[in-house]
Design a protein around this motif. Structure first.
Motif, short mmCIF file in Angstrom:
data_model
loop_
_atom_site.label_atom_id
_atom_site.label_comp_id
_atom_site.label_asym_id
_atom_site.label_seq_id
_atom_site.Cartn_x
_atom_site.Cartn_y
_atom_site.Cartn_z
N ASP A 160 0.85 -1.18 0.00
CA ASP A 160 0.00 0.00 0.00
C ASP A 160 0.90 1.25 0.00
OD1 ASP A 160 -1.84 1.99 0.39
OD2 ASP A 160 -2.68 1.18 2.25
N PRO A 161 0.86 2.08 -1.05
CA PRO A 161 1.70 3.29 -1.05
C PRO A 161 1.45 4.19 0.16
CG PRO A 161 0.74 2.91 -3.22
CD PRO A 161 0.08 1.93 -2.29
N GLN A 162 0.21 4.20 0.66
CA GLN A 162 -0.08 5.02 1.84
C GLN A 162 0.72 4.55 3.04
OE1 GLN A 162 -2.36 7.80 1.76
NE2 GLN A 162 -1.16 8.21 3.61
N ALA A 163 0.93 3.23 3.13
CA ALA A 163 1.74 2.70 4.23
C ALA A 163 3.19 3.16 4.11
CB ALA A 163 1.66 1.18 4.24
N ILE A 164 3.69 3.27 2.88
CA ILE A 164 5.06 3.77 2.68
C ILE A 164 5.14 5.22 3.15
CG2 ILE A 164 6.84 4.28 0.98
CD1 ILE A 164 6.42 1.30 1.48
N TYR A 165 4.14 6.02 2.80
CA TYR A 165 4.13 7.41 3.26
C TYR A 165 4.07 7.46 4.79
CZ TYR A 165 2.82 12.27 3.94
OH TYR A 165 2.80 13.57 4.36
N ASP A 166 3.19 6.65 5.38
CA ASP A 166 3.07 6.65 6.83
C ASP A 166 4.39 6.27 7.49
OD1 ASP A 166 0.44 7.30 6.48
OD2 ASP A 166 -0.38 5.46 7.34
N TYR A 167 5.08 5.29 6.89
CA TYR A 167 6.37 4.88 7.45
C TYR A 167 7.36 6.04 7.43
CZ TYR A 167 11.04 2.89 7.59
OH TYR A 167 12.36 2.64 7.90
#
Length: 607
Positions: A160-167
């Motif tokens: 999930d790209p959003q998870a990469i941003y959150d990380y």
């Protein structure tokens, strides 16, 4: 990693799927796998510490990870005689969704009723354990590891790209999101119920911050009794303790020493780098309690050794660099023959020990000034043309700008992703694939659902989730497990947490004094030098050492070169960070360099 996993739903090759999910979770193969599967479900548990098990009886299957206690006498008796997982199964039949309210301590459990197509998942109040899940069609998949859940054919490993941003924003991936689309994580104190094909999540527990009125002496006596009980309950054969020299680890060692009536084996980490080494405080505590002290000085080469271990052991990218000293401290204990360690995590978040709690009071004060004074005098002066960028007006301007941002978002004023426009950091396609506002929205949601209107309690509630459950407990729990050691957290004893939450706010932070009550109540236990020290912890001089130790610098350079190919962050920004880290801002930019490097190393290890 140790844990539980399984699914509810039809699957033909169920025995092969059990083996596949166990492999995906990288569970230790030298430990017995407890497993049961059929056309309707699969359920399994494995732990090198004997803290995971399953139970199947009369059309019901239960899996448990952790070492819970039971406040119900009948369930407590079943747990003692037949095991905690049997108590969970019987507790579900008798109490249904009220069951987790009757449990305490660290636990993650799942109950499956395939014929009724019902299921329950629950996580302990502090988030010491971990439980991931996905609901896809007729399948409910669960696991201690996000990798296990994503490995089920009904789910899939789509990043999930959003998870990469959150990380990149949080340096971890906070629950409920996971790295993979469709895979969620339970929050601390949360339960998930599957009924009639519908999955519902809700909280079975909320932190109660209603103050209990009592005098200092009464509070102190209650605290010391609870602390003693927590230390005794966490102790056991072959147990040692972390000792950083901070307030929390020193308290745990002091309480354990008093409970035993004898010395404790302690393990401490030092750094041969200016501004990072706190061994003098660890030695101060060890001398006070006559501990059998063990010390290890971390070297740059140790970081190079630790990077692949971290990339392998975590089920998602993890960017807290103090995982390195935590691992080596736990490894030293294991090599000395210890199987369990006590850690002091949680004290800051329940007793008011984080420096920002006092700092934010200065900003909150600004909003209480008369509007005429703020808008008519202070702000015009702070923005005075030609002078606002010069000292001391530059300081005033910075103060006003931060004060005008409400909590909790003010806490992220220095976040890398707020300091630079996103279109200068990320590639266009990546920005279009994510919603940057969701990170701030997650902070606001936790802050605003606090059962208190006071900003101190709200910040502590925020930190219980994002700093403790999503970060520090993942750091310590995973690294101790990697070293072959089980960890316990006496300061997160549910009774102690409830007591601390009920303390009046000014017992937690009084003016600019952090942990006012905690320190006053322990003034005969803690050395004065430690009571008066500023907070530090296991900070890692990574940014500095990466410029001094060639193999580490090469690892950084190679990792960032590989990461450029992923098309998420602009190569020019990565080069900028590296140049700044190799220049006068080694420590500041070293944080984001580490976070990015570990993302690449994790992806390379787990692709």
């Amino acid at each position: 990693m140790d844990g539980i996993f399984g699914w509810l739903g039809d699957h033909g090759a169920h025995q092969e799927l059990i083996e596949h999910m166990a492999h995906a979770g990288r569970q230790p193969t030298d430990t017995l796998l407890h497993a049961h599967s059929s056309q309707l479900l699969g359920i399994a548990a494995r732990s090198r510490f004997g803290k995971a098990d399953i139970h199947v009886e009369n059309g019901l299957a239960a899996a448990l990870m952790g070492r819970p206690g039971f406040d119900d006498d009948e369930l407590a008796l079943i747990a003692r005689e037949r095991g905690a997982v049997v108590a969970v199964a019987h507790g579900w039949l008798r109490h249904a969704e009220r069951l987790p309210q009757l449990m305490r301590g660290n636990f993650a459990f799942v109950v499956l009723e395939p014929l009724k197509k019902r299921a329950c998942l629950a996580l302990d109040r502090s988030g010491i354990e971990r439980l991931c899940y996905a609901h896809r069609g007729n399948h409910l998949v669960f696991g201690s590891s996000a990798q296990q859940v994503a490995s089920h054919p009904a789910v899939g490993r789509t990043v999930d790209p959003q998870a990469i941003y959150d990380y990149l924003y949080f340096h971890t991936i906070p629950a409920p999101r996971s790295l993979y689309r469709g895979v969620q994580k339970l929050l601390p104190g949360q339960i998930a119920l599957l009924r009639n094909g519908h999955l519902e999540t809700r909280f079975y527990w909320h932190a109660d911050y209603a103050p209990v009125n009592a005098d200092f002496g009464t509070h102190r006596a209650a605290f010391r009794t609870l602390l003693d009980q927590a230390a005794r309950d966490a102790d056991g054969p072959s147990t040692a303790a972390f000792l950083s020299g901070g307030t929390d680890s020193s308290t745990v060692v002091g309480a354990l020493t008093a409970a035993r009536g004898g010395p404790v084996d302690t393990f401490s980490i030092g750094f041969d780098a200016d501004g990072f080494d706190e061994m003098e405080y660890a030695r101060c505590a060890a001398e006070r309690y006559a501990s059998r002290a063990n010390e290890y000085y971390l070297k740059p080469a140790d970081i190079v050794t630790a990077v692949p271990i971290i990339a392998r052991e975590y089920d998602e990218p993890f960017g807290n660099n103090s995982a390195v000293p935590t691992y080596f401290c736990a490894r030293a204990a294991r090599e000395a023959g210890f199987e369990r360690m006590l850690a002091g995590d949680g004290g800051d978040e329940i007793f008011g020990g984080n420096a920002r709690y006092a700092k934010q009071g200065l900003f909150e004060y600004y909003d209480r000034l008369p509007a005429l004074l703020r808008h008519g005098m202070i702000e015009p002066i702070a923005r005075f043309p030609g002078l606002s960028k010069r000292f001391p007006l530059s300081k005033l301007r910075s103060y006003v700008e931060q004060a005008r941002v409400g909590l909790p978002l003010r806490l992220e004023s220095y976040n890398f992703l707020h300091r630079t426009p996103l279109d200068r950091i990320f590639e266009r396609d990546f920005i279009q694939a994510v919603d940057p506002s969701t990170a701030d929205a997650a902070l606001v949601e936790v802050y605003e659902r606090t059962a208190s209107d006071h900003y101190i309690n709200r910040m502590m509630h925020l930190d219980l989730k994002f700093t403790l459950a999503d970060n520090d407990l993942r750091k310590v729990g995973t690294m101790t497990e990697a070293a072959g050691v089980e960890v316990r957290y006496p300061l997160l004893d549910d009774r102690l947490v409830a007591f601390a939450n009920h303390l009046p706010v000014d017992y937690k932070v009084r003016g600019q004094t952090l942990r006012w009550f905690f320190k006053a109540a322990l003034d005969d236990l803690l050395p004065e030098k430690i009571i008066n020290k500023s907070k530090h912890g296991f900070g890692l001089p990574f940014g500095v050492w990466a410029t001094q130790y060639a193999p580490l610098g090469e690892l950084v350079g190679d990792s960032l070169a590989d990461f450029k190919k992923r098309g998420w962050i602009q190569p020019a920004y990565l080069d900028h960070m590296l140049a700044m880290q190799r220049g006068p801002h080694a420590s500041y930019y070293g944080v984001m360099i580490w976070v990015t490097m570990m993302l690449e190393r994790w992806l390379a290890e787990n692709d």
